[in-house]
Design a protein around this motif. Sequence first.
Motif, PDB file in Angstrom:
ATOM      1  N   ALA A 174       0.918  -1.158   0.005  1.00 18.86           N
ATOM      2  CA  ALA A 174       0.198  -0.092   0.058  1.00 18.86           C
ATOM      3  C   ALA A 174       1.090   1.292   0.014  1.00 18.86           C
ATOM      4  O   ALA A 174       0.468   2.267  -0.442  1.00 18.86           O
ATOM      5  N   ALA A 175       2.090   1.245   0.796  1.00 17.87           N
ATOM      6  CA  ALA A 175       2.782   2.217   0.926  1.00 17.87           C
ATOM      7  C   ALA A 175       3.402   2.441  -0.762  1.00 17.87           C
ATOM      8  O   ALA A 175       3.383   3.841  -1.203  1.00 17.87           O
ATOM      9  N   ARG A 176       3.799   1.359  -1.375  1.00 19.22           N
ATOM     10  CA  ARG A 176       4.354   1.561  -2.594  1.00 19.22           C
ATOM     11  C   ARG A 176       3.479   2.352  -3.660  1.00 19.22           C
ATOM     12  O   ARG A 176       3.863   3.135  -4.401  1.00 19.22           O
ATOM     13  N   VAL A 177       2.241   1.773  -3.679  1.00 24.69           N
ATOM     14  CA  VAL A 177       1.231   2.433  -4.602  1.00 24.69           C
ATOM     15  C   VAL A 177       0.841   3.646  -4.383  1.00 24.69           C
ATOM     16  O   VAL A 177       0.624   4.653  -5.253  1.00 24.69           O
ATOM     17  N   THR A 178       0.918   4.100  -2.994  1.00 21.85           N
ATOM     18  CA  THR A 178       0.520   5.438  -2.598  1.00 21.85           C
ATOM     19  C   THR A 178       1.613   6.441  -3.025  1.00 21.85           C
ATOM     20  O   THR A 178       1.507   7.659  -3.674  1.00 21.85           O
ATOM     21  N   PHE A 205      -4.133   0.404   5.074  1.00 23.56           N
ATOM     22  CA  PHE A 205      -4.461   1.819   5.427  1.00 23.56           C
ATOM     23  C   PHE A 205      -2.956   2.536   5.899  1.00 23.56           C
ATOM     24  O   PHE A 205      -2.694   3.543   5.760  1.00 23.56           O
ATOM     25  N   GLN A 206      -2.542   1.486   6.973  1.00 20.10           N
ATOM     26  CA  GLN A 206      -1.357   2.068   7.459  1.00 20.10           C
ATOM     27  C   GLN A 206      -0.001   2.284   6.444  1.00 20.10           C
ATOM     28  O   GLN A 206       0.542   3.388   6.585  1.00 20.10           O
ATOM     29  N   GLY A 207      -0.215   1.235   5.489  1.00 16.35           N
ATOM     30  CA  GLY A 207       0.840   1.701   4.425  1.00 16.35           C
ATOM     31  C   GLY A 207       0.618   2.990   3.664  1.00 16.35           C
ATOM     32  O   GLY A 207       1.630   3.520   3.441  1.00 16.35           O
ATOM     33  N   CYS A 208      -0.596   3.322   3.307  1.00  9.66           N
ATOM     34  CA  CYS A 208      -0.862   4.482   2.650  1.00  9.66           C
ATOM     35  C   CYS A 208      -0.685   5.722   3.187  1.00  9.66           C
ATOM     36  O   CYS A 208      -0.215   6.725   2.738  1.00  9.66           O
ATOM     37  N   ALA A 209      -1.119   5.657   4.565  1.00  7.95           N
ATOM     38  CA  ALA A 209      -0.743   6.827   5.482  1.00  7.95           C
ATOM     39  C   ALA A 209       0.714   7.006   5.777  1.00  7.95           C
ATOM     40  O   ALA A 209       1.188   8.227   5.827  1.00  7.95           O
ATOM     41  N   GLU A 210       1.332   5.790   5.916  1.00 10.22           N
ATOM     42  CA  GLU A 210       2.612   6.216   6.233  1.00 10.22           C
ATOM     43  C   GLU A 210       3.533   6.920   4.928  1.00 10.22           C
ATOM     44  O   GLU A 210       4.468   7.721   4.905  1.00 10.22           O
ATOM     45  N   ALA A 211       3.141   6.400   3.748  1.00 12.25           N
ATOM     46  CA  ALA A 211       3.554   7.012   2.425  1.00 12.25           C
ATOM     47  C   ALA A 211       3.269   8.545   2.223  1.00 12.25           C
ATOM     48  O   ALA A 211       4.058   9.354   1.987  1.00 12.25           O
ATOM     49  N   MET A 212       1.980   8.754   2.550  1.00 12.45           N
ATOM     50  CA  MET A 212       1.448  10.052   2.623  1.00 12.45           C
ATOM     51  C   MET A 212       2.489  10.914   3.839  1.00 12.45           C
ATOM     52  O   MET A 212       2.710  12.161   3.424  1.00 12.45           O
ATOM     53  N   ALA A 213       2.488  10.699   4.991  1.00 12.60           N
ATOM     54  CA  ALA A 213       3.284  11.339   5.925  1.00 12.60           C
ATOM     55  C   ALA A 213       4.601  11.523   5.308  1.00 12.60           C
ATOM     56  O   ALA A 213       5.310  12.314   5.666  1.00 12.60           O
ATOM     57  N   GLY A 214       5.252  10.507   4.753  1.00 14.63           N
ATOM     58  CA  GLY A 214       6.722  10.616   4.258  1.00 14.63           C
ATOM     59  C   GLY A 214       6.760  11.819   3.173  1.00 14.63           C
ATOM     60  O   GLY A 214       7.901  12.391   3.103  1.00 14.63           O
ATOM     61  N   ALA A 215       5.703  12.034   2.642  1.00 11.49           N
ATOM     62  CA  ALA A 215       5.714  13.375   1.600  1.00 11.49           C
ATOM     63  C   ALA A 215       5.144  14.528   2.462  1.00 11.49           C
ATOM     64  O   ALA A 215       4.901  15.333   1.674  1.00 11.49           O
ATOM     65  N   PRO A 221      -9.535  12.779   6.925  1.00 13.26           N
ATOM     66  CA  PRO A 221     -10.662  11.958   7.453  1.00 13.26           C
ATOM     67  C   PRO A 221     -11.890  11.810   6.378  1.00 13.26           C
ATOM     68  O   PRO A 221     -12.369  10.679   6.506  1.00 13.26           O
ATOM     69  N   GLY A 222     -12.256  12.813   5.884  1.00 13.54           N
ATOM     70  CA  GLY A 222     -13.575  12.426   4.975  1.00 13.54           C
ATOM     71  C   GLY A 222     -13.300  11.694   3.988  1.00 13.54           C
ATOM     72  O   GLY A 222     -14.188  11.081   3.196  1.00 13.54           O
ATOM     73  N   LEU A 223     -11.900  11.552   3.466  1.00 14.58           N
ATOM     74  CA  LEU A 223     -11.551  10.650   2.132  1.00 14.58           C
ATOM     75  C   LEU A 223     -11.210   9.295   2.704  1.00 14.58           C
ATOM     76  O   LEU A 223     -10.747   8.557   2.008  1.00 14.58           O
ATOM     77  N   ASN A 224     -11.330   8.842   3.936  1.00  9.51           N
ATOM     78  CA  ASN A 224     -11.019   7.607   4.271  1.00  9.51           C
ATOM     79  C   ASN A 224     -12.393   6.975   4.599  1.00  9.51           C
ATOM     80  O   ASN A 224     -13.148   7.044   5.635  1.00  9.51           O
TER      81      ASN A 224
END
Length: 350
Positions: A174-178, A205-215, A221-224
Amino acid sequence: MPQRREVRDKVTIVEIADAAGVSKSTVSLVLTGRGSVKPETRERIRQAMDALGYVYNRGAANLRNTQSKIVGLVLNDLSNPFFAEFAIGVETVLQMAGYVAFMANTSESVVRQTQVMRMMREHGAGGIILCPALDTKPEDIAWAGGLDTALLVAIRRLPGVAASVVIPDNVAGAARVTRHLLNLGHKRIAYLGGMHSMVVRQDRFQGCAEAMAGAGQAIDPGLNIESMPTRDGGFTAMGSALALPDRPTAVVCYNDVVAIGAMLAAAKRGLVVGRDIAIVGFDDTSEARHVSPALTTIAVDAGGLGERAAAMLLERITNPASPATTHIGPADLVIRESCGAYQHALAAAG
């Protein structure tokens, strides 16, 4: 080779051995699958059995032997192509090892899951591969860890259950695709599908959130948006996302099935996926390769995970006292048209 005759109740191993020109012990090895027999000899014995009308009674054989050749395969959602591909991988290995799979689809029902696992154990299954239904708890599998029926949990982890585990690398995938979407310039990224109680949903979701935070970004929250991990669920969740005043420019979906539902919802509203909005999935099912536009996703090799699950379960059946093990399969990014990467590259080149 004798001519085929009517099926008889009492064809003996000695008759088969005489017809095939081999010893009685060689016939026994072929029947039980316990020894090494040349392929041409094995085929000659099979032909003799067919000609004589002999059918090996494995049920009776299991009563004579301590080890069952039956394995239960309990799937949570067979309507999802991912689990069909997973089941094919399981059956490939089991068949090669001389085992037969009894398969059941629970349709995400814990009650149904409990019933079918009890029936499988009552019928002497040596082991069960379980893809847990939604909201399965450790107490729902209180027998796990015993030596009578080996258990392997696949695809969805079950913390607290004493069993071997086979899962894809959900967080990393999930982090990779995000990160891929972020590299394409997207900032307003939604996460769609899956229910919060699902461990796989939490991991992805964790992987997605971590990738976002890294950027330096965060998921609004409304898009989760949660939904059942189905095409209908994806369609509904995407409708909710697109109804927002500030809709997302890209969507990470729980799995390919949800993503395809999201693509249908986008198309219904006149959006061109890959141009007006980016949509990505997870699993890389065969359907992901054939939809239009083809789906960018994370490939986890469902068939390979099934093969590994079967091999690990057979090891536990053979060595019941061996410790539980965990296999985490790779999760690789596959770029296709739905993310708009090709459109982005053309724009950059122009």
